[in-house]
Design a protein around this motif. Structure first.
Motif, PDB file in Angstrom:
ATOM      1  N   HIS A  65       9.210  28.632   6.099  1.00 29.85           N
ATOM      2  CA  HIS A  65       8.456  29.212   4.990  1.00 29.85           C
ATOM      3  C   HIS A  65       6.989  29.291   5.372  1.00 29.85           C
ATOM      4  CE1 HIS A  65      11.130  29.393   1.324  1.00 29.85           C
ATOM      5  NE2 HIS A  65      11.949  28.969   2.278  1.00 29.85           N
ATOM      6  N   TYR A 102      16.128  28.349   0.823  1.00 32.99           N
ATOM      7  CA  TYR A 102      15.992  27.345  -0.225  1.00 32.99           C
ATOM      8  C   TYR A 102      15.557  25.986   0.328  1.00 32.99           C
ATOM      9  CZ  TYR A 102      18.501  31.145  -2.263  1.00 32.99           C
ATOM     10  OH  TYR A 102      18.855  32.410  -2.664  1.00 32.99           O
ATOM     11  N   SER A 103      14.991  25.986   1.518  1.00 31.18           N
ATOM     12  CA  SER A 103      14.554  24.747   2.168  1.00 31.18           C
ATOM     13  C   SER A 103      13.103  24.919   2.598  1.00 31.18           C
ATOM     14  CB  SER A 103      15.457  24.417   3.364  1.00 31.18           C
ATOM     15  OG  SER A 103      16.811  24.374   2.973  1.00 31.18           O
ATOM     16  N   ARG A 104      12.208  24.860   1.627  1.00 31.75           N
ATOM     17  CA  ARG A 104      10.801  25.203   1.870  1.00 31.75           C
ATOM     18  C   ARG A 104      10.108  24.257   2.833  1.00 31.75           C
ATOM     19  NH1 ARG A 104       8.133  24.270  -2.957  1.00 31.75           N
ATOM     20  NH2 ARG A 104       6.273  25.184  -1.995  1.00 31.75           N
ATOM     21  N   HIS A 105      10.630  23.039   2.969  1.00 32.53           N
ATOM     22  CA  HIS A 105       9.957  22.041   3.803  1.00 32.53           C
ATOM     23  C   HIS A 105      10.710  21.774   5.101  1.00 32.53           C
ATOM     24  CE1 HIS A 105       7.275  21.355   0.446  1.00 32.53           C
ATOM     25  NE2 HIS A 105       8.321  21.165  -0.339  1.00 32.53           N
ATOM     26  N   SER A 138       9.395  33.885   2.778  1.00 35.08           N
ATOM     27  CA  SER A 138       9.576  33.193   1.509  1.00 35.08           C
ATOM     28  C   SER A 138      11.051  33.238   1.141  1.00 35.08           C
ATOM     29  CB  SER A 138       8.726  33.847   0.416  1.00 35.08           C
ATOM     30  OG  SER A 138       9.092  35.206   0.264  1.00 35.08           O
ATOM     31  N   ARG A 139      11.390  32.629   0.009  1.00 34.24           N
ATOM     32  CA  ARG A 139      12.794  32.512  -0.396  1.00 34.24           C
ATOM     33  C   ARG A 139      13.508  33.855  -0.416  1.00 34.24           C
ATOM     34  NH1 ARG A 139      13.563  31.221  -6.515  1.00 34.24           N
ATOM     35  NH2 ARG A 139      12.931  33.419  -6.525  1.00 34.24           N
ATOM     36  N   THR A 189       4.536  28.901   3.536  1.00 33.54           N
ATOM     37  CA  THR A 189       3.784  27.841   2.857  1.00 33.54           C
ATOM     38  C   THR A 189       3.808  26.527   3.634  1.00 33.54           C
ATOM     39  OG1 THR A 189       5.771  27.364   1.552  1.00 33.54           O
ATOM     40  CG2 THR A 189       4.125  28.822   0.556  1.00 33.54           C
ATOM     41  N   LEU A 190       4.720  26.387   4.598  1.00 36.70           N
ATOM     42  CA  LEU A 190       4.783  25.161   5.390  1.00 36.70           C
ATOM     43  C   LEU A 190       3.594  25.036   6.334  1.00 36.70           C
ATOM     44  CD1 LEU A 190       6.667  22.723   5.786  1.00 36.70           C
ATOM     45  CD2 LEU A 190       7.833  24.012   7.567  1.00 36.70           C
TER      46      LEU A 190
END
Length: 223
Positions: free
Chosen positions: A89, A59-62, A155-156, A91-92
Protein backbone atom coordinates in the motif's frame (compact mmCIF):
# COMPACT_ATOMS: atom_id res chain seq x y z
CA UNK A 1 -9.37 -18.73 -1.99
CA UNK A 2 -7.10 -20.39 0.57
CA UNK A 3 -3.51 -19.13 0.39
CA UNK A 4 -0.55 -20.79 2.07
CA UNK A 5 2.05 -18.17 2.85
CA UNK A 6 5.35 -17.72 4.66
CA UNK A 7 5.48 -14.76 7.04
CA UNK A 8 8.54 -12.75 8.12
CA UNK A 9 9.03 -9.97 10.67
CA UNK A 10 12.32 -8.27 9.70
CA UNK A 11 13.47 -5.13 11.49
CA UNK A 12 15.27 -2.07 10.14
CA UNK A 13 16.34 0.15 13.00
CA UNK A 14 13.39 0.60 15.38
CA UNK A 15 10.84 -0.48 12.75
CA UNK A 16 9.38 -3.97 12.37
CA UNK A 17 7.97 -4.94 8.98
CA UNK A 18 5.56 -7.71 8.03
CA UNK A 19 6.47 -9.49 4.78
CA UNK A 20 4.72 -12.50 3.28
CA UNK A 21 5.66 -14.80 0.40
CA UNK A 22 3.85 -17.72 -1.24
CA UNK A 23 4.68 -20.94 0.60
CA UNK A 24 5.45 -22.65 -2.70
CA UNK A 25 7.05 -20.71 -5.58
CA UNK A 26 5.11 -19.88 -8.73
CA UNK A 27 7.47 -21.99 -10.82
CA UNK A 28 5.85 -21.43 -14.21
CA UNK A 29 5.23 -17.69 -13.91
CA UNK A 30 7.64 -14.98 -15.04
CA UNK A 31 7.69 -11.19 -15.10
CA UNK A 32 9.68 -8.54 -16.91
CA UNK A 33 9.38 -4.87 -15.95
CA UNK A 34 7.94 -2.32 -18.41
CA UNK A 35 10.67 -0.73 -20.57
CA UNK A 36 8.21 0.45 -21.84
CA UNK A 37 6.28 -2.83 -22.27
CA UNK A 38 6.60 -5.50 -19.61
CA UNK A 39 5.31 -9.06 -19.75
CA UNK A 40 3.84 -11.44 -17.21
CA UNK A 41 3.52 -15.04 -18.40
CA UNK A 42 1.74 -17.52 -16.15
CA UNK A 43 0.00 -20.87 -16.13
CA UNK A 44 -3.38 -21.40 -14.46
CA UNK A 45 -1.88 -22.00 -11.02
CA UNK A 46 0.39 -18.96 -11.20
CA UNK A 47 -2.28 -16.55 -12.44
CA UNK A 48 -4.83 -17.89 -9.99
CA UNK A 49 -2.49 -17.49 -7.03
CA UNK A 50 -1.54 -13.99 -8.17
CA UNK A 51 -5.24 -13.13 -8.12
CA UNK A 52 -5.35 -14.33 -4.53
CA UNK A 53 -2.15 -12.47 -3.58
CA UNK A 54 -3.45 -9.18 -5.00
CA UNK A 55 -6.72 -9.72 -3.15
CA UNK A 56 -4.82 -10.38 0.08
CA UNK A 57 -2.67 -7.28 -0.51
CA UNK A 58 -5.80 -5.17 -1.03
CA UNK A 59 -6.92 -5.74 2.56
CA UNK A 60 -3.50 -5.90 4.25
CA UNK A 61 -2.44 -2.26 4.50
CA UNK A 62 0.51 -2.97 6.78
CA UNK A 63 1.91 -5.97 4.89
CA UNK A 64 4.46 -6.22 2.08
CA UNK A 65 3.68 -9.04 -0.37
CA UNK A 66 6.83 -10.44 -2.01
CA UNK A 67 6.42 -12.82 -4.95
CA UNK A 68 9.76 -14.35 -6.01
CA UNK A 69 9.55 -14.89 -9.77
CA UNK A 70 12.98 -14.37 -11.25
CA UNK A 71 14.33 -17.82 -10.35
CA UNK A 72 11.44 -19.85 -11.80
CA UNK A 73 11.49 -21.98 -14.93
CA UNK A 74 12.64 -19.68 -17.78
CA UNK A 75 9.89 -19.27 -20.40
CA UNK A 76 10.59 -20.11 -24.03
CA UNK A 77 9.22 -16.75 -25.17
CA UNK A 78 9.06 -13.19 -23.96
CA UNK A 79 11.62 -10.45 -23.40
CA UNK A 80 13.42 -8.46 -20.74
CA UNK A 81 15.25 -9.39 -17.55
CA UNK A 82 13.24 -11.53 -15.11
CA UNK A 83 12.17 -9.68 -11.97
CA UNK A 84 10.47 -10.40 -8.69
CA UNK A 85 7.22 -8.67 -7.71
CA UNK A 86 6.50 -6.64 -4.55
CA UNK A 87 3.07 -5.25 -3.59
CA UNK A 88 2.57 -2.62 -0.90
CA UNK A 89 0.00 0.00 0.00
CA UNK A 90 1.29 3.47 -0.81
CA UNK A 91 0.36 4.54 2.75
CA UNK A 92 2.98 2.10 4.09
CA UNK A 93 5.73 4.39 2.83
CA UNK A 94 7.97 1.61 1.52
CA UNK A 95 10.76 2.86 -0.76
CA UNK A 96 12.19 0.55 -3.39
CA UNK A 97 15.72 1.47 -2.20
CA UNK A 98 14.88 -0.11 1.20
CA UNK A 99 14.08 -3.47 -0.30
CA UNK A 100 17.56 -5.06 -0.70
CA UNK A 101 18.22 -4.64 3.04
CA UNK A 102 14.80 -6.05 3.91
CA UNK A 103 15.10 -8.97 1.53
CA UNK A 104 18.39 -10.06 3.10
CA UNK A 105 16.55 -10.44 6.41
CA UNK A 106 13.83 -12.76 5.10
CA UNK A 107 14.96 -15.85 7.00
CA UNK A 108 13.17 -18.33 9.24
CA UNK A 109 9.65 -17.47 8.12
CA UNK A 110 6.62 -18.97 9.84
CA UNK A 111 3.63 -20.66 8.12
CA UNK A 112 0.52 -18.56 7.58
CA UNK A 113 -2.80 -19.57 5.99
CA UNK A 114 -5.29 -16.91 4.88
CA UNK A 115 -8.56 -16.89 2.97
CA UNK A 116 -9.56 -14.25 0.47
CA UNK A 117 -13.10 -13.00 -0.08
CA UNK A 118 -13.77 -13.01 -3.83
CA UNK A 119 -17.18 -11.33 -3.48
CA UNK A 120 -15.71 -8.40 -1.54
CA UNK A 121 -12.84 -8.14 -4.03
CA UNK A 122 -15.32 -7.99 -6.93
CA UNK A 123 -17.38 -5.28 -5.20
CA UNK A 124 -14.35 -3.10 -4.50
CA UNK A 125 -13.05 -3.59 -8.05
CA UNK A 126 -16.42 -2.49 -9.45
CA UNK A 127 -16.35 0.66 -7.32
CA UNK A 128 -12.84 1.42 -8.58
CA UNK A 129 -14.03 1.10 -12.19
CA UNK A 130 -16.91 3.49 -11.50
CA UNK A 131 -14.61 6.12 -9.98
CA UNK A 132 -12.14 5.79 -12.84
CA UNK A 133 -14.52 7.76 -15.07
CA UNK A 134 -14.23 10.88 -12.91
CA UNK A 135 -12.04 13.81 -13.93
CA UNK A 136 -10.35 13.88 -10.49
CA UNK A 137 -9.48 10.14 -10.51
CA UNK A 138 -6.08 9.48 -8.86
CA UNK A 139 -6.27 5.83 -7.71
CA UNK A 140 -3.56 4.39 -9.92
CA UNK A 141 -0.73 1.89 -9.50
CA UNK A 142 2.55 3.65 -8.82
CA UNK A 143 5.52 1.51 -9.75
CA UNK A 144 9.30 1.30 -9.66
CA UNK A 145 11.97 -1.17 -10.70
CA UNK A 146 14.99 -1.65 -8.44
CA UNK A 147 17.35 -4.54 -7.60
CA UNK A 148 15.67 -6.87 -10.15
CA UNK A 149 12.32 -6.29 -8.47
CA UNK A 150 9.17 -4.64 -9.86
CA UNK A 151 7.23 -2.73 -7.19
CA UNK A 152 3.55 -1.86 -7.31
CA UNK A 153 2.22 0.66 -4.81
CA UNK A 154 -1.54 1.09 -4.61
CA UNK A 155 -4.66 1.16 -2.49
CA UNK A 156 -7.36 -1.36 -1.62
CA UNK A 157 -9.59 -0.89 -4.66
CA UNK A 158 -6.92 -0.78 -7.36
CA UNK A 159 -5.34 -3.95 -5.93
CA UNK A 160 -8.82 -5.52 -5.95
CA UNK A 161 -9.27 -4.55 -9.60
CA UNK A 162 -5.89 -6.11 -10.44
CA UNK A 163 -6.91 -9.28 -8.60
CA UNK A 164 -9.99 -9.59 -10.84
CA UNK A 165 -7.79 -9.13 -13.92
CA UNK A 166 -5.63 -12.08 -12.88
CA UNK A 167 -8.69 -14.17 -12.02
CA UNK A 168 -10.06 -13.50 -15.52
CA UNK A 169 -6.73 -14.51 -17.10
CA UNK A 170 -6.56 -17.70 -15.02
CA UNK A 171 -10.14 -18.70 -15.78
CA UNK A 172 -10.32 -17.91 -19.47
CA UNK A 173 -6.70 -18.40 -20.50
CA UNK A 174 -6.97 -22.20 -20.81
CA UNK A 175 -9.85 -21.75 -23.29
CA UNK A 176 -7.86 -19.71 -25.80
CA UNK A 177 -6.94 -21.00 -29.22
CA UNK A 178 -3.53 -22.68 -29.65
CA UNK A 179 -2.53 -22.62 -25.96
CA UNK A 180 -2.47 -26.43 -26.04
CA UNK A 181 0.38 -26.09 -28.58
CA UNK A 182 2.40 -24.02 -26.12
CA UNK A 183 1.55 -20.59 -27.44
CA UNK A 184 0.82 -17.80 -25.01
CA UNK A 185 -2.49 -15.93 -25.11
CA UNK A 186 -2.75 -12.22 -24.29
CA UNK A 187 -5.53 -11.90 -21.71
CA UNK A 188 -5.35 -8.42 -20.19
CA UNK A 189 -2.91 -5.89 -18.73
CA UNK A 190 -2.12 -4.31 -15.40
CA UNK A 191 -4.71 -1.57 -14.86
CA UNK A 192 -3.92 2.10 -14.41
CA UNK A 193 -0.12 2.17 -14.27
CA UNK A 194 1.08 5.69 -13.52
CA UNK A 195 2.68 7.10 -16.66
CA UNK A 196 5.88 9.17 -16.69
CA UNK A 197 5.55 12.90 -17.37
CA UNK A 198 6.25 14.31 -20.79
CA UNK A 199 4.33 11.84 -22.93
CA UNK A 200 6.12 9.32 -25.12
CA UNK A 201 5.36 5.61 -25.33
CA UNK A 202 2.97 4.53 -22.59
CA UNK A 203 4.14 2.01 -19.99
CA UNK A 204 2.28 -1.27 -19.78
CA UNK A 205 2.57 -4.81 -18.42
CA UNK A 206 0.80 -7.44 -20.52
CA UNK A 207 -0.71 -10.43 -18.72
CA UNK A 208 -0.61 -13.64 -20.75
CA UNK A 209 -1.72 -17.20 -20.12
CA UNK A 210 0.84 -19.86 -21.01
CA UNK A 211 0.75 -23.55 -20.05
CA UNK A 212 3.99 -25.09 -18.93
CA UNK A 213 5.81 -27.77 -20.96
CA UNK A 214 5.55 -30.59 -21.85
CA UNK A 215 2.39 -29.41 -23.54
CA UNK A 216 1.01 -32.93 -23.97
CA UNK A 217 -0.21 -32.68 -20.35
CA UNK A 218 -2.45 -29.72 -21.17
CA UNK A 219 -5.97 -30.03 -22.56
CA UNK A 220 -8.30 -27.12 -23.23
CA UNK A 221 -11.51 -27.26 -21.16
CA UNK A 222 -14.16 -29.25 -23.00
CA UNK A 223 -11.64 -31.37 -24.92
Amino acid sequence: MRLRLRQFRPRTGPHEHRVVQPWQPLRHTSLSAPEPIGLLLGDHDGLNRLAGLFSFAAYSRHTIVHVPLRDGVPPDEGWGEPTDLVLAHHTLGLRSSQWPELRQKLRHGTPLTVRTDEARTARDAARWRERRERADFREELRHATHARTFFLFGSRDVFAETATSFAHAAGWGPRQKDVAKGHSALMTELPALVQPPGGGHSLDVLICFKPYPPYAHFKRPGH
